[in-house]
Design a protein around this motif. Structure first.
Motif, PDB file in Angstrom:
ATOM      1  N   ILE A   1       0.915  -1.221   0.121  1.00 40.23           N
ATOM      2  CA  ILE A   1       0.012  -0.120  -0.047  1.00 40.23           C
ATOM      3  C   ILE A   1       0.655   1.282  -0.136  1.00 40.23           C
ATOM      4  CG2 ILE A   1      -1.604   1.567   1.427  1.00 40.23           C
ATOM      5  CD1 ILE A   1      -2.851  -1.308   2.229  1.00 40.23           C
ATOM      6  N   PHE A   2       1.951   1.222   0.775  1.00 36.56           N
ATOM      7  CA  PHE A   2       2.611   2.446   0.926  1.00 36.56           C
ATOM      8  C   PHE A   2       3.943   2.522   0.164  1.00 36.56           C
ATOM      9  CE2 PHE A   2       0.768   1.971   5.124  1.00 36.56           C
ATOM     10  CZ  PHE A   2      -0.107   3.075   5.211  1.00 36.56           C
ATOM     11  N   VAL A   3       4.406   1.512  -0.619  1.00 29.55           N
ATOM     12  CA  VAL A   3       5.401   1.584  -1.414  1.00 29.55           C
ATOM     13  C   VAL A   3       5.087   1.138  -2.752  1.00 29.55           C
ATOM     14  CG1 VAL A   3       7.701   0.653  -2.043  1.00 29.55           C
ATOM     15  CG2 VAL A   3       6.973   1.348   0.799  1.00 29.55           C
ATOM     16  N   LEU A   4       4.541  -0.089  -2.990  1.00 27.30           N
ATOM     17  CA  LEU A   4       4.364  -0.494  -4.247  1.00 27.30           C
ATOM     18  C   LEU A   4       3.299   0.175  -4.955  1.00 27.30           C
ATOM     19  CD1 LEU A   4       4.905  -3.038  -6.465  1.00 27.30           C
ATOM     20  CD2 LEU A   4       3.278  -4.264  -5.135  1.00 27.30           C
ATOM     21  N   VAL A   5       2.148   0.347  -4.280  1.00 29.35           N
ATOM     22  CA  VAL A   5       1.005   0.834  -5.426  1.00 29.35           C
ATOM     23  C   VAL A   5       1.588   2.422  -5.690  1.00 29.35           C
ATOM     24  CG1 VAL A   5      -1.173   2.049  -4.834  1.00 29.35           C
ATOM     25  CG2 VAL A   5      -0.687  -0.238  -3.993  1.00 29.35           C
ATOM     26  N   PRO A   6       1.963   3.345  -4.964  1.00 29.47           N
ATOM     27  CA  PRO A   6       2.506   4.520  -5.348  1.00 29.47           C
ATOM     28  C   PRO A   6       3.583   4.426  -6.659  1.00 29.47           C
ATOM     29  CG  PRO A   6       2.624   4.584  -3.157  1.00 29.47           C
ATOM     30  CD  PRO A   6       2.149   3.200  -3.639  1.00 29.47           C
ATOM     31  N   ILE A   7       4.471   3.282  -6.581  1.00 26.90           N
ATOM     32  CA  ILE A   7       5.227   3.119  -7.581  1.00 26.90           C
ATOM     33  C   ILE A   7       4.728   2.611  -8.865  1.00 26.90           C
ATOM     34  CG2 ILE A   7       7.346   1.718  -8.638  1.00 26.90           C
ATOM     35  CD1 ILE A   7       8.363   1.865  -5.534  1.00 26.90           C
ATOM     36  N   LEU A   8       3.698   2.022  -8.946  1.00 28.13           N
ATOM     37  CA  LEU A   8       2.761   1.437 -10.084  1.00 28.13           C
ATOM     38  C   LEU A   8       2.104   2.503 -10.722  1.00 28.13           C
ATOM     39  CD1 LEU A   8       1.680  -2.042  -8.634  1.00 28.13           C
ATOM     40  CD2 LEU A   8       3.360  -1.690 -10.483  1.00 28.13           C
ATOM     41  N   ARG A   9       1.575   3.317  -9.800  1.00 30.64           N
ATOM     42  CA  ARG A   9       0.311   4.283 -10.180  1.00 30.64           C
ATOM     43  C   ARG A   9       1.353   5.672 -10.702  1.00 30.64           C
ATOM     44  NH1 ARG A   9      -1.999   5.310  -5.765  1.00 30.64           N
ATOM     45  NH2 ARG A   9      -0.477   6.681  -4.846  1.00 30.64           N
ATOM     46  N   GLU A  10       2.440   5.827 -10.299  1.00 32.61           N
ATOM     47  CA  GLU A  10       3.152   6.992 -10.952  1.00 32.61           C
ATOM     48  C   GLU A  10       4.317   6.588 -12.022  1.00 32.61           C
ATOM     49  OE1 GLU A  10       5.123   8.826  -7.418  1.00 32.61           O
ATOM     50  OE2 GLU A  10       3.127   8.984  -6.397  1.00 32.61           O
ATOM     51  N   HIS A  11       4.806   5.562 -11.812  1.00 33.08           N
ATOM     52  CA  HIS A  11       5.725   5.137 -12.823  1.00 33.08           C
ATOM     53  C   HIS A  11       5.555   4.160 -13.701  1.00 33.08           C
ATOM     54  CE1 HIS A  11       8.428   7.937 -10.737  1.00 33.08           C
ATOM     55  NE2 HIS A  11       8.044   7.325  -9.559  1.00 33.08           N
ATOM     56  N   VAL A  12       5.078   2.813 -13.374  1.00 33.31           N
ATOM     57  CA  VAL A  12       4.934   1.636 -13.983  1.00 33.31           C
ATOM     58  C   VAL A  12       3.722   1.557 -14.855  1.00 33.31           C
ATOM     59  CG1 VAL A  12       4.855  -0.709 -13.819  1.00 33.31           C
ATOM     60  CG2 VAL A  12       6.455   0.318 -12.348  1.00 33.31           C
ATOM     61  N   ASN A  13       2.706   1.896 -14.231  1.00 38.17           N
ATOM     62  CA  ASN A  13       1.287   1.861 -15.001  1.00 38.17           C
ATOM     63  C   ASN A  13       1.203   2.768 -16.159  1.00 38.17           C
ATOM     64  OD1 ASN A  13       0.550   0.062 -13.309  1.00 38.17           O
ATOM     65  ND2 ASN A  13      -0.860   1.020 -12.236  1.00 38.17           N
ATOM     66  N   PRO A  14       1.683   4.229 -15.894  1.00 36.62           N
ATOM     67  CA  PRO A  14       1.965   4.832 -17.151  1.00 36.62           C
ATOM     68  C   PRO A  14       2.639   4.438 -18.356  1.00 36.62           C
ATOM     69  CG  PRO A  14       1.970   6.121 -15.223  1.00 36.62           C
ATOM     70  CD  PRO A  14       2.085   4.838 -14.865  1.00 36.62           C
ATOM     71  N   TYR A  15       3.765   3.831 -17.831  1.00 42.01           N
ATOM     72  CA  TYR A  15       4.545   3.234 -19.183  1.00 42.01           C
ATOM     73  C   TYR A  15       4.034   2.199 -19.859  1.00 42.01           C
ATOM     74  CZ  TYR A  15       8.584   1.087 -21.297  1.00 42.01           C
ATOM     75  OH  TYR A  15       9.522   0.335 -22.085  1.00 42.01           O
ATOM     76  N   LEU A  16       3.371   1.303 -19.035  1.00 51.57           N
ATOM     77  CA  LEU A  16       2.492   0.347 -19.470  1.00 51.57           C
ATOM     78  C   LEU A  16       1.522   0.802 -20.522  1.00 51.57           C
ATOM     79  CD1 LEU A  16       2.802  -2.284 -16.549  1.00 51.57           C
ATOM     80  CD2 LEU A  16       3.867  -2.408 -18.690  1.00 51.57           C
ATOM     81  N   MET A  17       0.643   1.708 -19.774  1.00 49.74           N
ATOM     82  CA  MET A  17      -0.341   2.115 -20.590  1.00 49.74           C
ATOM     83  C   MET A  17       0.070   2.983 -22.075  1.00 49.74           C
ATOM     84  SD  MET A  17      -2.542   3.868 -17.477  1.00 49.74           S
ATOM     85  CE  MET A  17      -3.869   4.360 -18.621  1.00 49.74           C
ATOM     86  N   LYS A  18       1.259   3.341 -22.121  1.00 54.25           N
ATOM     87  CA  LYS A  18       1.596   4.206 -23.210  1.00 54.25           C
ATOM     88  C   LYS A  18       2.288   3.234 -24.080  1.00 54.25           C
ATOM     89  CE  LYS A  18       5.195   7.666 -24.579  1.00 54.25           C
ATOM     90  NZ  LYS A  18       6.059   8.631 -24.141  1.00 54.25           N
ATOM     91  N   THR A  19       3.118   1.998 -23.798  1.00 52.59           N
ATOM     92  CA  THR A  19       3.584   1.152 -24.668  1.00 52.59           C
ATOM     93  C   THR A  19       2.743  -0.129 -25.034  1.00 52.59           C
ATOM     94  OG1 THR A  19       4.802   0.287 -22.946  1.00 52.59           O
ATOM     95  CG2 THR A  19       5.983   1.851 -23.876  1.00 52.59           C
ATOM     96  N   LEU A  20       2.156  -0.579 -24.211  1.00 57.06           N
ATOM     97  CA  LEU A  20       1.393  -1.869 -24.196  1.00 57.06           C
ATOM     98  C   LEU A  20      -0.327  -1.632 -24.345  1.00 57.06           C
ATOM     99  CD1 LEU A  20       3.415  -4.241 -22.303  1.00 57.06           C
ATOM    100  CD2 LEU A  20       3.394  -3.874 -24.661  1.00 57.06           C
TER     101      LEU A  20
END
Length: 350
Positions: free
Chosen positions: A166-185
């Motif tokens: 909740i405090f580490v993984l979710v912010p990383i996914l929301r701010e960095h990983v998910n936008p990149y995945l949405m853009k490329t895949l």
């Protein structure tokens, strides 16, 4: 006529002592009867001990069957209301409405399977890579601490994993990983929709972290059991280090590796707290991994104490029955995969 021959005695020599008297025996027992009786008594005690040990081991084996049968019987008997009303359609319906008494387990089955598959896709390559490094390439001074840290991950409680997510993984996914995945895949349809951070992908990632030490530790043990002669034989034929690991080690350890993956999948299917905290807890079937979902263990943990009537409680218990059936089916499929790889033959020697 009996003649007594007297032995000549030499003056100055000691006289030999008389032989010891023979033990007195009864008229019905020979001198050899005591050792025979002792042997028979020891053999009788050994037979009794062996028989007792055999029955104890049989009871221990039957306890496993008894536990599984008791679990199945309890799940089936306590979910009779739901089974009699919805039948097999319960596992194929998407509705979950406790107010109107309309229940279906398909969203929960979908969320459990998809999050577990995502976890395996992430964890298996990493776990095998860690096992290969620790077994074949890691320096001796680093092997002990790294092995300890890897096994320590398996001892962390799931609620701690959930808080960290909740405090580490979710912010990383929301701010960095998910936008990149949405853009490329995003064109694949698996990474579209609102970017909440929590969802099926977050649940799959946290499950991958949780099952990684299990798969890695068991894979490392299996690879360590492969004889060094296999490695030496492959290297003697001129193979590279990668070819030696691939043909001499991984090929001979493939059955154990598949078994470790099965155990990791079992942990992923039944995980509750960490998944409940990050999956979103929404009974929907969505194609996108960024969407919110629900798992079978999560809905039982969240709503069991809120079940207000017998039908609601019976539906939750039937979801537990569905989880039990899914676990059996997944293990059966995994065993079929093992048979498909090995064709029932023993491990080959390169």
């Amino acid at each position: 006529m009996n003649l007594k021959v007297q032995e000549a005695r030499v003056p100055g020599l000691p006289v030999a002592p008389p032989p010891p008297p023979e033990p007195l025996t009864t008229g019905t027992e020979s001198p050899a009867a005591s050792p025979i009786r002792k042997f028979l008594l020891e053999r009788s005690n050994s037979a009794i001990s062996d028989g007792t040990f055999r029955w104890l081991m049989l009871v221990c084996a039957l306890v496993i069957f008894g536990i599984v049968a008791l679990i199945a019987w309890q799940l089936i008997s306590r979910s009779q209301l739901s089974i009699s009303k919805f039948g097999l359609g319960f596992f194929f319906k998407q509705a979950w409405d406790p107010v109107s008494g309309n229940f279906g387990a398909l969203p929960f089955i979908y969320g459990t399977l998809v999050s577990s598959i995502v976890a395996l896709i992430i964890a298996v390559p990493l776990a095998i890579g860690v096992a290969v490094f620790l077994t074949e390439m890691c320096p001796k001074f680093l092997r002990g601490p790294l092995s300890f840290l890897t096994e320590l991950l398996a001892a962390i409680p799931s609620v701690v994993y959930g808080l960290w997510a909740i405090f580490v993984l979710v912010p990383i996914l929301r701010e960095h990983v998910n936008p990149y995945l949405m853009k490329t895949l995003g064109w694949t349809g698996f990474f579209t929709g609102p970017n909440y951070g929590i969802g099926i992908l977050a649940a799959g990632v946290i499950l991958a972290i949780m099952i990684l030490p299990i798969i890695s530790s068991l894979t490392r043990e299996v690879m360590t059991a492969v004889p060094h002669t296999q490695r030496e034989a492959v290297l003697a034929l001129g193979a590279t280090r990668w070819e030696m690991i691939r043909m001499g080690v991984l090929r001979n350890a493939r059955i154990g590796i598949v078994g470790s993956i099965i155990l990791g999948l079992g942990r992923a299917l039944g995980e509750t707290m960490a998944v409940t905290m990050v999956i979103g807890n929404r009974p929907e079937i969505v194609k996108s991994l960024l969407g919110l979902g629900y798992s079978m263990s999560s809905v039982i943990a969240n709503e069991f104490s809120e079940a207000s009537d017998d039908m609601y409680l019976s539906a939750l218990i039937e979801i537990g029955l569905a989880l039990f059936i899914v676990t059996i089916i997944v293990n059966a499929i995994a065993r079929l995969l093992v048979w498909a790889v090995t064709r029932g033959a023993p491990q080959r020697v390169v």
